[in-house]
Design a protein around this motif. Structure first.
Motif, PDB file in Angstrom:
ATOM      1  N   GLU A   1      -6.403   8.951  -0.943  1.00 52.14           N
ATOM      2  CA  GLU A   1      -6.418   7.485  -0.286  1.00 52.14           C
ATOM      3  C   GLU A   1      -6.555   7.795   1.053  1.00 52.14           C
ATOM      4  OE1 GLU A   1      -2.970   5.045  -1.255  1.00 52.14           O
ATOM      5  OE2 GLU A   1      -4.279   4.201  -2.865  1.00 52.14           O
TER       6      GLU A   1
ATOM      7  N   LYS B   1       0.789  -1.158   0.028  1.00 50.40           N
ATOM      8  CA  LYS B   1      -0.134  -0.100   0.194  1.00 50.40           C
ATOM      9  C   LYS B   1       0.913   1.302   0.031  1.00 50.40           C
ATOM     10  CE  LYS B   1      -4.012   1.724   1.916  1.00 50.40           C
ATOM     11  NZ  LYS B   1      -5.345   1.325   3.129  1.00 50.40           N
TER      12      LYS B   1
ATOM     13  N   ASP C   1      -9.468   1.812  -4.649  1.00 53.92           N
ATOM     14  CA  ASP C   1      -9.477   1.988  -3.136  1.00 53.92           C
ATOM     15  C   ASP C   1      -9.000   3.421  -2.899  1.00 53.92           C
ATOM     16  OD1 ASP C   1      -9.781   1.448  -0.456  1.00 53.92           O
ATOM     17  OD2 ASP C   1      -7.529   0.748  -0.344  1.00 53.92           O
ATOM     18  N   THR C   2      -9.652   4.528  -3.446  1.00 55.24           N
ATOM     19  CA  THR C   2      -9.509   5.793  -3.234  1.00 55.24           C
ATOM     20  C   THR C   2     -10.574   6.621  -3.209  1.00 55.24           C
ATOM     21  OG1 THR C   2      -9.513   6.352  -5.630  1.00 55.24           O
ATOM     22  CG2 THR C   2      -7.398   5.599  -4.681  1.00 55.24           C
TER      23      THR C   2
END
Length: 259
Positions: free
Chosen positions: A257, A208, A241-242
């Motif tokens: 994020e 990540k 995933d933002t």
């Protein structure tokens, strides 16, 4: 503390002392030109002119200390805890007086039955702790403390000496601590599971962080009018995933994020 194993030189010195003591005694009790009377009394025990000796089967005779007074000028040539009584081998059930395992580990197995490659192999303290999940106190503080011998480290002579333990004694101690080998296996699996979980969490965290670094380097700022943005509600982008929110005045989009 475990007794330090005798070196080769020390063992040779003790044997010379035994031989010398026997020679002096026999000279004191034997007249010149006389013929010695030798009589076999029982297995491994003979009488020389009435003096009892034990046949060590190692090339010398040992005077029976139980039957005779020790000459203070000569001594015995033995270690204080040396026991001349025959020992029964756990494997072949034959009697013997001395062996590598008996002398170093008080483990009653003769040299003929010793299996140094597998059954009676030696194991380092570190390997024993890792394989059988033992702690230092299990070696040194539990009664009786496990016996060991010291050996120079074969990888580097400047490193400290290794402590080598007898495998069957280590396994017996492991059973005292963990009750069964099945329990030890369960603990190994439990520890392995925890290690894998920790590795997975670290991998995901590192991945990540890498994604955020890459996105930051590729992010192109959109030139917006010189005014203060007033954003609407944020939107979650499931695909990458933002999160994104848009200015109500100029339609400027801010993507980010969340950690």
């Amino acid at each position: 503390m475990a007794q330090k194993a005798l070196s080769k030189e020390e063992k040779e010195r003790i044997e010379r002392n035994r031989q010398n003591a026997l020679s002096i005694r026999m000279k004191k009790t034997t007249k010149p030109n006389s013929v010695l009377t030798v009589e076999s009394l029982q297995k491994n025990v003979i009488s020389v002119d009435g003096v009892k000796y034990i046949d060590s089967q190692g090339g010398f005779l040992v005077k029976d200390k139980k039957k005779e007074e020790v000459d203070p000028e000569i001594g015995t040539g033995f270690e204080e805890d040396w026991n001349p009584e025959p020992i029964v081998c756990k494997e072949c059930e034959k009697e013997f007086l001395s062996s590598y395992l008996a002398d170093n580990f008080k483990f009653n197995v003769c040299d003929g039955c010793r299996d140094e490659e597998e059954k009676h192999s030696l194991i380092t303290r570190t390997d024993a702790k890792n394989e059988y999940l033992l702690k230092d106190c299990d070696f040194d503080l539990r009664e009786p403390p496990l016996k060991f011998i010291n050996k120079k480290n074969p990888h580097n002579s400047r490193w400290g000496e290794m402590k080598l333990y007898l495998l069957p004694q280590v396994e017996a101690r492991a059973l005292e601590v963990h009750e069964s080998f099945e329990k030890i296996e369960e603990l190994h699996k439990e520890r392995e599971g925890k290690r894998q979980t920790a590795k997975s969490k670290k991998y995901n965290k590192d991945l990540k962080n890498l994604r955020m670094t890459v996105r930051s380097s590729l992010f192109k700022k959109t030139v917006a009018p010189s005014h203060e943005h007033v954003y609407g509600e944020e939107r979650y982008n499931e695909e990458d995933d933002t999160y994104t929110k848009t200015c109500k005045t100029c339609d400027f989009e801010h993507t980010y994020e969340k950690m």
